[in-house]
Design a protein around this motif. Structure first.
Motif, PDB file in Angstrom:
ATOM      1  N   ASP A  12       0.838  -1.190   0.000  1.00  0.00           N
ATOM      2  CA  ASP A  12       0.000   0.000   0.000  1.00  0.00           C
ATOM      3  C   ASP A  12       0.874   1.241   0.000  1.00  0.00           C
ATOM      4  N   ASN A  13       0.378   2.348   0.534  1.00  0.00           N
ATOM      5  CA  ASN A  13       1.113   3.608   0.450  1.00  0.00           C
ATOM      6  C   ASN A  13       2.451   3.561   1.170  1.00  0.00           C
ATOM      7  N   THR A  16       5.092   2.755  -1.261  1.00  0.00           N
ATOM      8  CA  THR A  16       5.444   3.944  -2.039  1.00  0.00           C
ATOM      9  C   THR A  16       6.420   4.820  -1.273  1.00  0.00           C
ATOM     10  N   MET A  17       6.206   4.964   0.037  1.00  0.00           N
ATOM     11  CA  MET A  17       7.099   5.744   0.885  1.00  0.00           C
ATOM     12  C   MET A  17       8.499   5.128   0.904  1.00  0.00           C
ATOM     13  N   ASP A  20      10.169   5.907  -2.457  1.00  0.00           N
ATOM     14  CA  ASP A  20      10.593   7.307  -2.517  1.00  0.00           C
ATOM     15  C   ASP A  20      11.892   7.515  -1.753  1.00  0.00           C
ATOM     16  N   ASN A  45      -1.826  -2.530  -4.588  1.00  0.00           N
ATOM     17  CA  ASN A  45      -1.248  -1.943  -5.795  1.00  0.00           C
ATOM     18  C   ASN A  45      -0.073  -2.792  -6.265  1.00  0.00           C
ATOM     19  N   TYR A  73       2.371   0.231   8.332  1.00  0.00           N
ATOM     20  CA  TYR A  73       2.551   1.393   9.198  1.00  0.00           C
ATOM     21  C   TYR A  73       1.931   1.209  10.571  1.00  0.00           C
ATOM     22  N   ASN A 133       7.113   9.715   9.449  1.00  0.00           N
ATOM     23  CA  ASN A 133       6.702  10.270   8.166  1.00  0.00           C
ATOM     24  C   ASN A 133       7.249  11.686   7.968  1.00  0.00           C
TER      25      ASN A 133
END
Length: 215
Positions: A12-13, A16-17, A20, A45, A73, A133
């Motif tokens: 999930d997100n 992506t973190m 990055d 995803n 997370y 974050n």
């Protein structure tokens, strides 16, 4: 030979973190990134990336990997992954964005995920499997224990203590010398002026206990 990175958790997100953060670092070889879809956490995803080779596996030999990251997370999910799979902590790398400021006197654990524009002041201790974050400021002589998750825009003053498995909501301000217990949740936008015990949900300005967390 390419770096082999194993992400334990759901796609999930948070993944992506991780990507990055890796992209911000000058890596000579293209990493092979394998997402281990363990513990029946849903893959939301499938990622395509111009720099990394990314694949999703349902079975994988963790001994083949040197660097691993947790693609979740929520503290309880992080703890469940670690307790169930028992990865070698010595092989757990830290995924840290290149654009941040960490004092050389601070102590960092293993299995950390620290995003961009984070500031960590002198003599601060960060435990294992902590996620921090964007746009977070952490003051001097602060302790953040294992499995904590710190959301974007949090400001933590000096001499603060945050217990294991606690989540700090987005935009929260924690004042000097405050102690927050284990497995608690501090709601977004709170101003924490006094100590908060273990296993509670608390939020507001000033932050107040709303309810206890059972189990």
């Amino acid at each position: 030979m390419a770096t082999k990175l194993l992400i334990l958790g759901k796609g999930d997100n948070i993944i992506t973190m991780i990507l990055d953060n890796l992209y911000s670092v000058n890596i000579e070889n293209t990493p092979d990134i394998h997402i281990y879809n363990n513990l029946n956490l849903p893959i939301q995803n499938i990622f395509e990336h111009d720099r990394f080779n990314i694949e999703v596996f349902e079975n994988v030999n963790m001994d083949d990997y040197y660097i691993m990251a947790l693609g979740v997370y929520q503290p309880s999910h992080k703890r469940k992954i670690v307790e169930t799979l028992n990865p070698d902590i010595r092989k757990m790398g830290n995924i840290i964005h290149d654009g941040l400021d960490i004092s050389h006197t601070s102590k960092l654990g293993r299995g950390l995920l620290i995003n961009s524009k984070v500031s960590i002041a002198a003599h601060t201790t960060i435990g294992d499997f902590v996620s921090i974050n964007r746009h977070v400021s952490i003051g001097h002589h602060t302790t953040i224990s294992d499995y904590c998750s710190i959301n974007p825009g949090v400001n933590i003053a000096g001499n603060v203590s945050i217990g294991e498995g606690t989540t700090i909501g987005m935009g929260t301000n924690i004042l000097h010398t405050v102690k927050i217990g284990k497995n608690s949740i501090i709601g977004a936008g709170s101003v924490v002026t006094k100590d908060i015990p273990d296993n509670v949900v608390a939020y507001g300005s000033p932050c107040k206990i709303i309810r206890e967390i059972e189990g």
